[in-house]
Enzyme design. Structure first.
Site, PDB file in Angstrom:
ATOM      1  N   ASN A  32      -2.928   2.418  11.875  1.00  0.00           N
ATOM      2  CA  ASN A  32      -4.355   2.126  12.116  1.00  0.00           C
ATOM      3  C   ASN A  32      -4.539   0.907  13.016  1.00  0.00           C
ATOM      4  O   ASN A  32      -5.667   0.549  13.356  1.00  0.00           O
ATOM      5  CB  ASN A  32      -5.126   1.958  10.796  1.00  0.00           C
ATOM      6  CG  ASN A  32      -4.686   0.740  10.012  1.00  0.00           C
ATOM      7  OD1 ASN A  32      -3.839  -0.037  10.467  1.00  0.00           O
ATOM      8  ND2 ASN A  32      -5.243   0.580   8.830  1.00  0.00           N
ATOM      9  N   ALA A  75       1.538  -1.305   4.838  1.00  0.00           N
ATOM     10  CA  ALA A  75       1.054  -1.983   3.629  1.00  0.00           C
ATOM     11  C   ALA A  75       0.590  -3.377   3.984  1.00  0.00           C
ATOM     12  O   ALA A  75       1.032  -3.955   4.977  1.00  0.00           O
ATOM     13  CB  ALA A  75       2.177  -2.065   2.592  1.00  0.00           C
ATOM     14  N   PHE A  76      -0.299  -3.894   3.149  1.00  0.00           N
ATOM     15  CA  PHE A  76      -0.605  -5.318   3.238  1.00  0.00           C
ATOM     16  C   PHE A  76       0.500  -6.047   2.485  1.00  0.00           C
ATOM     17  O   PHE A  76       0.954  -5.581   1.444  1.00  0.00           O
ATOM     18  CB  PHE A  76      -1.970  -5.611   2.614  1.00  0.00           C
ATOM     19  CG  PHE A  76      -3.129  -5.008   3.365  1.00  0.00           C
ATOM     20  CD1 PHE A  76      -3.127  -4.987   4.758  1.00  0.00           C
ATOM     21  CD2 PHE A  76      -4.218  -4.475   2.706  1.00  0.00           C
ATOM     22  CE1 PHE A  76      -4.189  -4.444   5.475  1.00  0.00           C
ATOM     23  CE2 PHE A  76      -5.287  -3.922   3.405  1.00  0.00           C
ATOM     24  CZ  PHE A  76      -5.266  -3.906   4.789  1.00  0.00           C
ATOM     25  N   TYR A 141       0.761  -7.742  -5.158  1.00  0.00           N
ATOM     26  CA  TYR A 141       1.528  -7.088  -4.088  1.00  0.00           C
ATOM     27  C   TYR A 141       2.729  -6.335  -4.673  1.00  0.00           C
ATOM     28  O   TYR A 141       2.903  -5.130  -4.434  1.00  0.00           O
ATOM     29  CB  TYR A 141       1.990  -8.140  -3.068  1.00  0.00           C
ATOM     30  CG  TYR A 141       3.052  -7.620  -2.128  1.00  0.00           C
ATOM     31  CD1 TYR A 141       2.747  -6.614  -1.215  1.00  0.00           C
ATOM     32  CD2 TYR A 141       4.357  -8.099  -2.179  1.00  0.00           C
ATOM     33  CE1 TYR A 141       3.720  -6.105  -0.373  1.00  0.00           C
ATOM     34  CE2 TYR A 141       5.337  -7.600  -1.335  1.00  0.00           C
ATOM     35  CZ  TYR A 141       5.017  -6.596  -0.433  1.00  0.00           C
ATOM     36  OH  TYR A 141       5.980  -6.091   0.385  1.00  0.00           O
TER      37      TYR A 141
END
Ligand code: UDP
Length: 333
Positions: A32, A75-76, A141
């Site tokens: 993205n 992923a963050f 996380y």
């Protein structure tokens, strides 16, 4: 093999795309571009800008490209932010991944490679860390990554999904040819920040904690080259041919390196002193994390080509010299 690389424009994903090409595979990238860089992916690699949780868009891509394997790197990954904004992490890292998995199943794609993390172990019971240690993350996380690992186990059992979850230690370094490297915004990782401090491009390095119960009082980590990580993702393909395979591997060199040792390597490689401000501990940092990666070695034949911190830092330094502003595609905050 046709491989859909989700998050293929990010740091580890883009190195994996490059290794896939070198190994004769055909990667297709979905990203993205929130954190990824278009310039991190070679122009001739098919590229789709989409959200991994968008089942319609991902479904179209799967129907068109017909990948045999999906690799998922998107992923963050800011531990501190996951503590202050957990929903962001649960939605992006866990929920969106479940959408991706459902779309895959609908399209009959059942082989999956997942970027997991040593953060799933929390503060480990013993060192070096083996895969069978209890997993007890100490931040959202790590928890979101563990949630996906658990979902994958259930899908392997119920739906015949075969997967490998790689628990990375500290990914570092850059591609040998200098074409791609690390460009995070904001940058929080030790090696790029130390390089910027050494050349006077960034502020002095804040050394988080000098009173840990370690030989020099600073945290011990296991720095592993991003190309070495990437090669493990390809070495696992044969094992994924077995339906229901549920595989977990630690990926690290096994060598504990202290923050001060990293700073010494940066000084040696750049030839410049790193200005340091000794600072309090960073919340959530376990004193020591390093891998026992013998499972990946024995089962996948995985061998690291960058066993020492100097060679890893040298590759990061080469990237920094040729790309002082990273990909240069967005203003730095
Ligand atoms: N670190 C530090 N100063 C910084 C960034 C990191 O002292 O500006 C330390 C950090 O406390 C940890 C190690 O360097 O012990 C590696 O941190 P990094 O953020 O690179 O990776 P992490 O281990 O958090 O995944």
């Amino acid at each position: 093999m046709n491989v859909l690389v989700v998050g293929g424009a990010g740091y580890i994903g883009s190195h994996c795309v490059r290794q896939l090409i070198l190994a004769g595979h055909r990667p297709v990238v979905l990203d993205n571009l929130v954190f990824g860089h278009r310039g991190a992916v070679a122009p001739d690699v098919p590229f789709y800008q989409a959200e991994l949780g968008d089942e319609e868009a991902v479904g179209r891509i799967l129907a068109q490209e017909r990948p045999e394997v999906v690799m998922h790197f998107a992923a963050f990954a800011y531990v501190g932010e996951s503590v202050t904004d957990p929903l962001k992490y649960y939605f992006n890292n866990s929920v969106a991944t479940l959408h991706l998995l459902r779309t895959m199943l609908r399209h009959g794609v059942t082989r999956f490679v997942f970027s997991s993390t040593c953060a799933t172990y929390g503060v480990p019971e013993s060192l070096p860390i083996v895969e069978t240690l209890p997993q007890a993350p100490i931040n959202p996380y790590g928890q979101t990554k563990l949630d996906v690992e658990n979902a994958l186990k259930a899908l392997a059992h119920a739906n015949g999904v075969s997967f490998a979850a790689f628990r990375y230690f500290n990914a570092a370094g850059a591609a040998e040819d200098g074409s791609i490297g690390e460009d995070h915004d904001p940058e929080t990782h030790l090696i790029p920040l130390a390089i910027e401090a050494a050349i006077g491009k960034g502020p002095p390095l804040r050394l988080f904690g000098t009173d840990y119960p370690t030989p020099d009082g600073t945290c011990l980590r296991d720095y592993v080259h991003v190309d070495d990580l990437s090669r493990a993702h390809i070495a696992v393909f044969d094992a994924l041919a077995k339906p229901g395979a549920a595989l977990f591997y630690n990926l690290g060199t096994g060598t504990p390196t202290s923050v001060r040792q990293v700073l010494a390597a940066v000084e040696k490689v750049t030839g410049k002193p790193v200005l340091v401000v000794e600072s309090p501990r960073r919340p959530g940092d376990p004193p020591a994390l390093y891998a026992d990666a013998s499972k990946a070695r024995s089962e996948l034949g995985w061998r690291v080509q960058y066993p020492d911190i100097d060679s890893i830092v040298a590759s990061a330094w080469r990237w920094h010299q040729t790309h002082p502003d990273g990909y240069g595609d967005r203003p730095k905050s």
